[in-house]
Design a protein around this motif. Sequence first.
Motif, PDB file in Angstrom:
ATOM      1  N   ARG A 201       0.806  -1.451  -0.055  1.00 12.08           N
ATOM      2  CA  ARG A 201       0.217  -0.202  -0.259  1.00 12.08           C
ATOM      3  C   ARG A 201       0.610   0.834   0.152  1.00 12.08           C
ATOM      4  O   ARG A 201       2.025   1.016   0.236  1.00 12.08           O
ATOM      5  N   ASP A 202       0.518   2.062  -0.184  1.00  8.99           N
ATOM      6  CA  ASP A 202       0.812   4.025  -0.005  1.00  8.99           C
ATOM      7  C   ASP A 202       1.059   4.034   1.472  1.00  8.99           C
ATOM      8  O   ASP A 202      -0.007   3.591   2.335  1.00  8.99           O
ATOM      9  N   THR A 203       2.110   4.840   1.922  1.00 13.24           N
ATOM     10  CA  THR A 203       2.045   4.692   2.999  1.00 13.24           C
ATOM     11  C   THR A 203       1.354   5.667   3.541  1.00 13.24           C
ATOM     12  O   THR A 203       0.776   5.928   5.189  1.00 13.24           O
TER      13      THR A 203
ATOM     14  N   PRO B 270       5.060   0.279  -2.864  1.00 18.04           N
ATOM     15  CA  PRO B 270       3.596   0.717  -3.602  1.00 18.04           C
ATOM     16  C   PRO B 270       3.283   0.798  -4.193  1.00 18.04           C
ATOM     17  O   PRO B 270       3.594   1.414  -5.444  1.00 18.04           O
TER      18      PRO B 270
ATOM     19  N   ASP C   3       0.760   1.127  -5.872  1.00 21.68           N
ATOM     20  CA  ASP C   3      -0.725   1.818  -6.695  1.00 21.68           C
ATOM     21  C   ASP C   3       0.275   3.126  -7.025  1.00 21.68           C
ATOM     22  O   ASP C   3       0.573   3.461  -8.243  1.00 21.68           O
ATOM     23  N   GLU C   4       1.481   4.107  -6.272  1.00 24.06           N
ATOM     24  CA  GLU C   4       2.260   5.076  -6.353  1.00 24.06           C
ATOM     25  C   GLU C   4       3.250   4.135  -7.896  1.00 24.06           C
ATOM     26  O   GLU C   4       3.802   6.077  -8.415  1.00 24.06           O
TER      27      GLU C   4
ATOM     28  N   SER D 207       0.892   8.226 -12.256  1.00 23.57           N
ATOM     29  CA  SER D 207      -0.325   8.982 -13.421  1.00 23.57           C
ATOM     30  C   SER D 207      -0.274   8.701 -13.929  1.00 23.57           C
ATOM     31  O   SER D 207      -2.184   8.276 -14.504  1.00 23.57           O
TER      32      SER D 207
ATOM     33  N   TRP E  15      -2.733   5.028 -14.580  1.00 19.82           N
ATOM     34  CA  TRP E  15      -3.806   5.290 -13.877  1.00 19.82           C
ATOM     35  C   TRP E  15      -4.924   5.728 -14.559  1.00 19.82           C
ATOM     36  O   TRP E  15      -5.877   5.578 -14.966  1.00 19.82           O
TER      37      TRP E  15
END
Length: 245
Positions: free
Chosen positions: A71-73, A92, A94-95, A99, A102
């Motif tokens: 996960r992100d922090t 992370p 997703d990070e 962009s 996404w």
Amino acid sequence: MSRTDALTTTEDRTLVWDGCLNVRDLGGLPTTDGARTAHRAVVRADNLDRLTAEGWDSLLDHGIRTVVDLRDTAEYKPLLPLPEGIELVRVPLDELAGSAWWETYGKLDGTPLAFRPYLDHCPHAAAELVGAVAGARPGGLVVHCGAGRDRTGLAALLLLALAGVEPAEIVADYLLSAPNVRPLYGMLGLPDQYRRIDAVLAEAGTTAEAALFATLDGFEPAGYLRAAGVDPADLAAVRARLLGD
């Protein structure tokens, strides 16, 4: 009959860690060359932040010494401090996607339709994950995200493919998460996300099972990871961990 019927993943590999709903050992899965993955080597889980003291005791008793948090922090909100003797490593996903990924593929999030685009466009993230597993301290390792289905599902698919696990077994393992995750939405007062997931899959004219087989079709994990910059020694270390060599 489904290609995932009557496979060894139907055996109960579930772990009961108080506070979590979707935890299982990735051991005992058959590989294409007749071996099996090692027990107590790698575990997949949902949100470890919810673990009670009893849950952390169960995790420690299972031999876990490294937590790989996907996960992100900002998502890290533990009820209890990390127990002594546990190392936390962050990857992370997703990070790391960025962009642009996404904007293009975000509508597929929550479905296995996102897996192949992620692998295709984010090899740096896959390399970071594999490097984290390769460099983990001795003992068991747990990889987790929020629900233990999407980011963790991608990580499990990549690691099991690298270990040479039969594709049908990888698919069957992913599908085990659905009945575990679904009650979580009600507990958190959230809408059932599977309505959206099912709609996205239906619009694509596929199923979760078929999408996973398509992800694995033609995917050669060792070559993919070498091209992403992973050292062959790290690939060997991850395989050794998963196979108990």
